[in-house]
Design an enzyme around this catalytic site. Structure first.
Site, PDB file in Angstrom:
ATOM      1  N   ASP A 292      -7.717   4.391  -8.359  1.00 20.08           N
ATOM      2  CA  ASP A 292      -6.625   5.282  -7.791  1.00 20.08           C
ATOM      3  C   ASP A 292      -7.074   5.828  -6.707  1.00 20.08           C
ATOM      4  O   ASP A 292      -8.350   5.749  -6.371  1.00 20.08           O
ATOM      5  CB  ASP A 292      -6.291   6.434  -8.718  1.00 20.08           C
ATOM      6  CG  ASP A 292      -4.974   6.870  -8.467  1.00 20.08           C
ATOM      7  OD1 ASP A 292      -4.307   6.755  -7.555  1.00 20.08           O
ATOM      8  OD2 ASP A 292      -4.274   7.773  -9.506  1.00 20.08           O
TER       9      ASP A 292
HETATM   10  C1  BGC Z   1      -1.606   8.426  -7.463  1.00 23.36           C
HETATM   11  C2  BGC Z   1      -1.080   7.013  -7.844  1.00 23.36           C
HETATM   12  C3  BGC Z   1      -0.632   6.231  -6.676  1.00 23.36           C
HETATM   13  C4  BGC Z   1      -1.619   6.234  -5.659  1.00 23.36           C
HETATM   14  C5  BGC Z   1      -1.166   5.580  -4.233  1.00 23.36           C
HETATM   15  C6  BGC Z   1      -2.321   8.297  -6.365  1.00 23.36           C
HETATM   16  O1  BGC Z   1      -2.734   9.759  -5.674  1.00 23.36           O
HETATM   17  O2  BGC Z   1      -2.161   8.896  -8.652  1.00 23.36           O
HETATM   18  O3  BGC Z   1      -0.167   6.898  -8.827  1.00 23.36           O
HETATM   19  O4  BGC Z   1      -0.149   5.024  -6.971  1.00 23.36           O
HETATM   20  O5  BGC Z   1      -1.756   7.701  -5.311  1.00 23.36           O
HETATM   21  O6  BGC Z   1      -0.012   6.384  -3.725  1.00 23.36           O
END
Ligand code: BGC
Length: 736
Positions: A292
């Site tokens: 993530d």
């Molecule tokens: C979120 C994810 C997301 C990623 C990319 C993160 O902060 O937890 O769910 O896919 O950002 O945008």
């Protein structure tokens, strides 16, 4: 002499022929007729350490449409990077970056472009929490295909979706992004999303790769706060949080995102047990694991790594393949290898996983996206119809005293409330490519359905604050009407990432407006547009009917108006429990039975029952179930059987009924939930007609349970299967 000359000439010709063929021959990795694994190995063997490390690095590329900026972004981006998060609304920038990757890099490896397409690209549909309430996985699969087509045509190959984190705390803003509190429901919607996004094959022109997230137990974040500790025993991990992932993996999900949270002390993004032992060794999955956003660097905040170098080693060795935007891998992996602290084979394994996805997507053969005009890429009529039908099926009728709904078309309606003529708020969280102007507001939809002259609108107040100066206009509108429809709820940004709230009641200003309208004595219908279960104990008594519409996306107004008029009969059932108050959290249907029952163990100051339970939802019509019948009352492992129930529609409207099949074990070696959902089905039943709902039971899969190591077992003994309040007893005998 002649012979020697001839021989020399022959040698010369054959060598140059060979040389020429050598130049023309494509390297194996560029040959689509070769098996993917052969292509991967060939390419990997040609890559330098530096190229490998860049391949497992992701950065983000541009999100605005100013042409010069695009160029700048393209020029600044390193085309050797494995992947970009792609925010633009068309494929122009993608193609520029891709051209550099294909033409200006040594090996011409295409870039993989990912983006958060959570509930639609431009044709935005309801938030996932609403979608779970539709219990219509096939319709959802179709909506995901629409999103996939729009995404692929706009330059996106890969969505960071579906989010399948079982969530039981309405304070957690991300509850909006998943399919509610139940593992089985999340599992079935995970499969539907994977099939919808990925189609029959990833290399099809309109398929995009899915990403199951956030692996794992992110939904268990303590007290509904975001990014925090999750205390999860191995038993709960296996029986509650892993099943949706196992289903998504079996459905062929191409990728998984490792989570931010600590899983009982070990971060989701540095967890060898979940990322390697379970995913690779037990489930034999060969997809891509992406961290993530900046999760590798955050291992330092989580106090499991002292610096970025340690964090990089920990994440990579635990099983995180792709570094999302925190630049830890390019900064540290080479040094770690040179210092003998990291084996190159660990990098190779990660590289193989991203290359495999690129080969499967067909990016080596078709790296570019055709640059089509907007109208041929997005907002096509078939997609609009699908999302309108889906929105209708997400609506849950929570209350309908004296059958106030549906409303007759000739009624004078006062439409009141801060969300009644809203557009952007009805898109919900994570709707990055959605355009508020595409949304049909509820006011517009109501005028179309009930006639321009029959609907009067007054906003009354904002979503939050304490300005009641416009209550008077709302009162006037209400006084002139036969019935009042009040549309209340939340801002779209009150749910989603980093959007936890300690108070899940309606803002007091909105409640005040509702009570003021109620005092007119007119019948009040309450529409609720929100992204989490709300505590409605103080709200429900002040209206005759409540329709939960969630945040329904761009066809909101059409779907709502057609539901209020009865053109659509609401068929949503809750995928999550609505508590009476924050004090009841966590509250969910598949809890374990307490040691002392009856009057004991309850709250002294409030009821211990939920406000609206999982599975709850009314209809305009009346469904009457028969008793359950079974093909076998005594079974053993390996002996499948069938249970059936007939449902008659003896009300006044056609309607869809949802049948949820639950299993309860009387006694087992592990205390099991009071009841566990094992199957669901939804069918249209015309008024006066009946339909049979069938459920095929495999005893081990459906009556059995899982232990804290992931082993499925079935214990001989008594089980109850229930549906629509009816029960049947089944006895499992020892395996012959
Ligand atoms: C979120 C994810 C997301 C990623 C990319 C993160 O902060 O937890 O769910 O896919 O950002 O945008």
């Amino acid at each position: 002499m002649k012979r020697i000359k001839f021989l020399l000439l022959y040698l010369l010709l054959s060598t140059s022929a060979l040389f020429a063929t050598g130049i023309k021959t494509k390297p194996i990795y560029k040959d689509p007729s070769q098996p993917v694994e052969v292509r991967i190995n060939d390419l990997l063997n040609r890559m330098t350490l530096q190229e490998k490390i860049l391949q497992i690095t992701q950065s983000s590329a541009g999100s605005n449409d100013v042409p010069q900026n695009r160029l700048e972004v393209a020029q600044k981006s390193n085309p050797q990077l494995g992947s970009f998060i792609y925010g633009n609304e068309n494929a122009v920038l993608r193609n520029m970056i891709q051209k550099d990757a294909i033409e200006k890099t040594r090996l011409g490896i295409p870039v993989l472009f990912g983006c958060d397409i959570i509930h639609g690209y431009r044709t935005v549909y309801s938030i996932p929490l609403g979608i779970g309430c539709s219990w219509n996985t096939d319709l959802y699969r179709q909506a995901c295909s629409v999103a996939a087509r729009e995404s692929r045509l706009s330059g996106v190959d890969w969505t960071f979706s579906p989010m399948i984190d079982v969530a039981r705390d309405p304070r957690w803003g991300r509850i909006a992004e998943g399919y509610g509190e139940d593992p089985y429901t999340n599992a079935r919607f995970a499969e539907a999303a994977v099939k919808g996004f990925q189609g029959d094959t990833l290399s099809a022109p309109y398929s995009i790769a899915a990403c199951l997230k956030h692996y794992v137990a992110y939904g268990a974040s303590e007290a509904g706060r975001d990014y925090v500790y999750a205390e999860v025993s191995d038993q709960t991990l296996w029986d509650t949080y892993l099943p949706p992932y196992e289903a998504g993996v079996k459905a062929g999900a191409a990728s998984i995102m490792s989570s931010f949270n600590l899983i009982s002390g070990v971060p989701g993004s540095a967890n060898p047990y979940t990322l390697t032992e379970i995913l690779r060794n037990q489930w034999k999955w060969d997809g891509l694991v992406v961290a993530d956003y900046a999760a590798i660097d955050q291992l330092i905040n989580q106090h499991v790594a002292a610096n970025r170098k340690e964090a990089s080693k920990l994440a990579l060795e635990s099983g995180v393949n792709l570094d999302m935007c925190d630049n830890c891998y390019p900064e540290n992996l080479e040094a770690l290898v040179n210092e003998g602290k990291l084996d190159v084979s660990t990098i190779d394994n990660a590289v193989k996983n991203i290359l495999r996805l690129k080969f499967r997507l067909g990016l080596f053969e078709s790296p570019y996206t055709k640059e089509l005009p907007e109208k041929s890429r997005v907002m096509q009529q078939d997609g609009l119809n699908i999302v309108k039908n889906l929105a209708e099926e997400t609506f849950v009728l929570l209350k309908n005293d004296k059958n106030l709904l549906p409303l007759q078309k000739d009624k004078k309606i006062a439409l009141i409330g801060p969300l009644a003529d809203e557009k952007g708020e009805l898109l919900g969280c994570w709707s990055g490519h959605g355009h508020p102007e595409d949304v049909v507001s509820i006011f517009t939809g109501m005028k179309q359905e009930f006639g321009e002259s029959n609907v009067v609108f007054a906003k009354g107040c904002e979503i939050d604050g304490n300005d009641s100066t416009h209550f008077g206009e709302a009162l006037q509108a209400a006084n002139r009407a036969d019935v009042v429809v009040v549309c209340l709820g939340e801002h779209s940004w009150w749910t989603g990432e980093s959007a936890s709230r300690s108070d899940i009641t309606l803002p007091s200003l909105q409640l005040h407006l509702l009570k003021t309208i109620e005092n007119t004595g007119k019948p009040v219908v309450l529409l609720l547009a929100n992204g989490r279960p709300l505590a409605l104990e103080d709200v429900a008594p002040h209206c005759k009917a409540i329709l939960e519409i969630w945040q329904p996306g761009i066809q909101a107004g059409v779907a709502v108006a057609q539901t209020l008029s009865g053109t659509n009969n609401p068929s949503g059932r809750l995928d999550v429990t609505f508590p009476r108050s924050v004090g009841q959290i966590p509250i969910y249907y598949d809890r374990r039975n307490p040691a002392r029952t009856g009057e004991m163990g309850h709250y002294q100051d409030i009821s211990s029952d939920p406000m609206y339970e999982f599975g709850y939802g009314l209809s305009y019509t009346q469904f009457t179930p028969s008793d359950i019948t079974t093909s076998s009352v005594t079974v053993h492992e390996g002996q499948p059987f069938q249970v059936e129930i007939n449902v008659t529609n003896n009300g006044q409207y056609d309607g869809k009924e949802v049948v949820q099949w639950f299993v309860s074990a009387k006694a087992d070696k592990i205390a099991r939930p009071i009841k566990e959902l094992r199957f669901f089905d939804k069918q249209m039943i015309k008024k006066g007609e009946a339909k049979t709902f069938k459920c095929n039971i495999d005893p081990l899969r459906d009556l059995g349970f899982v232990d804290n190591k992931g082993h499925h077992f079935l214990t001989a003994g008594d089980y109850t299967i229930s549906a629509l309040g009816k029960n049947i007893q089944i006895t499992v005998t020892p395996k012959p």
